[in-house]
Design a protein around this motif. Structure first.
Motif, PDB file in Angstrom:
ATOM      1  N   TRP A 125       0.805  -1.124   0.101  1.00  0.00           N
ATOM      2  CA  TRP A 125      -0.039   0.009   0.006  1.00  0.00           C
ATOM      3  C   TRP A 125       0.763   1.221  -0.195  1.00  0.00           C
ATOM      4  O   TRP A 125       1.885   1.189   0.526  1.00  0.00           O
ATOM      5  N   GLY A 126       0.411   2.385  -0.544  1.00  0.00           N
ATOM      6  CA  GLY A 126       1.145   3.522  -0.615  1.00  0.00           C
ATOM      7  C   GLY A 126       0.645   4.507   0.620  1.00  0.00           C
ATOM      8  O   GLY A 126      -0.031   4.001   1.403  1.00  0.00           O
ATOM      9  N   PRO A 127       1.570   5.399   1.001  1.00  0.00           N
ATOM     10  CA  PRO A 127       1.616   6.106   2.049  1.00  0.00           C
ATOM     11  C   PRO A 127      -0.028   6.794   2.438  1.00  0.00           C
ATOM     12  O   PRO A 127      -0.403   6.599   3.565  1.00  0.00           O
ATOM     13  N   TRP A 128      -0.462   7.591   1.447  1.00  0.00           N
ATOM     14  CA  TRP A 128      -1.838   8.018   1.767  1.00  0.00           C
ATOM     15  C   TRP A 128      -2.861   6.978   1.750  1.00  0.00           C
ATOM     16  O   TRP A 128      -4.029   7.015   2.468  1.00  0.00           O
ATOM     17  N   SER A 129      -2.853   5.816   0.973  1.00  0.00           N
ATOM     18  CA  SER A 129      -3.874   4.915   1.228  1.00  0.00           C
ATOM     19  C   SER A 129      -3.820   4.280   2.883  1.00  0.00           C
ATOM     20  O   SER A 129      -4.807   4.072   3.245  1.00  0.00           O
ATOM     21  N   ILE A 130      -2.743   4.107   3.257  1.00  0.00           N
ATOM     22  CA  ILE A 130      -2.390   3.641   4.567  1.00  0.00           C
ATOM     23  C   ILE A 130      -3.183   4.471   5.529  1.00  0.00           C
ATOM     24  O   ILE A 130      -3.770   4.294   6.639  1.00  0.00           O
TER      25      ILE A 130
END
Length: 264
Positions: free
Chosen positions: A186-191
């Motif tokens: 997962w990418g930072p903003w999704s997390i």
């Protein structure tokens, strides 16, 4: 000799196990709280009584016998911290710092403490504003965060309850969840958004205002964590805020009764 599984098969199995682990950890901790909160807000909003006219109590007495109440309170705090021990076990590394994947290393306690105190001041007052705005808009229930009877052990137990909330939420929702979702690619903003949504959801039992406020707090905490990789300032900030709320509530309710009274 029979050939072994292809690497892709290992990758698929690893992802399945990681998802299973996440679901088990959340099912034993804050995921369960989120599920109960969703049911609670549905129950509240389908009543004839307006949401603003309803109330909820945190840190309730569990027995009318003081010593048994104390025992129940301490047992509840202890067992609520077991999932924290579980994620520490799951992400423990042989090399030092052992809990670096959870954002914990103990390398700079002084700086972490100062940053946590500063963060508590920065979000504590706006948090009160969000609660009061929610009450004024009728989307937040009246919250009594200190429902314990007055005993010699009441304040220590309230402080321990604040410690439990800060450690459980930040270590699991930030440290653990960020580590495992990164493992899944997962990418930072999704997390950040997933973590913040979970944080807001398990506060829904307090109303929609609490969801909004805690979602915003989750976005800020998640963003800070992606920049610093340190969870201890977040734990300290959370504990300080909850300690002030839990211990200061009786004084605030007595001094400003109009703000803490459920409309009749």
């Amino acid at each position: 000799m029979k050939p072994g599984p292809y690497p892709a098969a290992f990758a698929v199995e690893s992802r399945r196990r990681t998802w299973a682990e996440i679901l088990l950890v959340l099912g034993l901790s804050l995921g369960a709280s989120a599920a109960y909160s969703v049911v609670s807000i549905i129950n509240r909003t389908t009543r004839d009584e307006a949401l603003a006219d309803q109330s909820t109590t945190i840190n309730q007495s569990l027995s009318d016998r003081p010593w048994f109440d104390l025992i129940y309170q301490l047992m509840g705090i202890f067992f609520d911290l077991v999932p924290v021990a579980l994620v520490a076990f799951l992400l423990w590394q042989a090399a030092r710092p052992h809990l670096s994947r959870l954002g914990i290393d103990g390398a700079r306690p002084g700086r972490d403490t100062l940053q946590g105190l500063g963060l508590a001041l920065a979000i504590g007052i706006p948090g009160i504003g969000v609660y009061l705005a929610g009450r004024a808009l009728g989307i937040t229930v009246n919250v009594n965060p200190a429902g314990l009877d007055a005993y010699w052990w009441t304040i220590p137990v309230l402080l321990l309850s604040a410690l439990r909330a800060g450690v459980t939420e930040e270590v699991i929702v930030i440290g653990y969840l960020f580590a495992r979702l990164r493992d899944l690619g997962w990418g930072p903003w999704s997390i950040i958004l997933a973590s913040a949504t979970l944080r807001g959801t398990y506060h829904l039992y307090q109303g929609f205002g609490a969801f909004i406020g805690n979602f915003a707090m989750g976005v800020l905490f998640g963003w800070l964590y992606t920049r610093t990789g340190r969870v201890l300032p977040l734990v300290i900030a959370h504990v300080v805020i909850d300690s002030a709320i839990f211990v200061g509530y009786p004084w605030a309710a007595a001094t400003f009764p109009a703000l803490f009274t459920t409309p009749s």
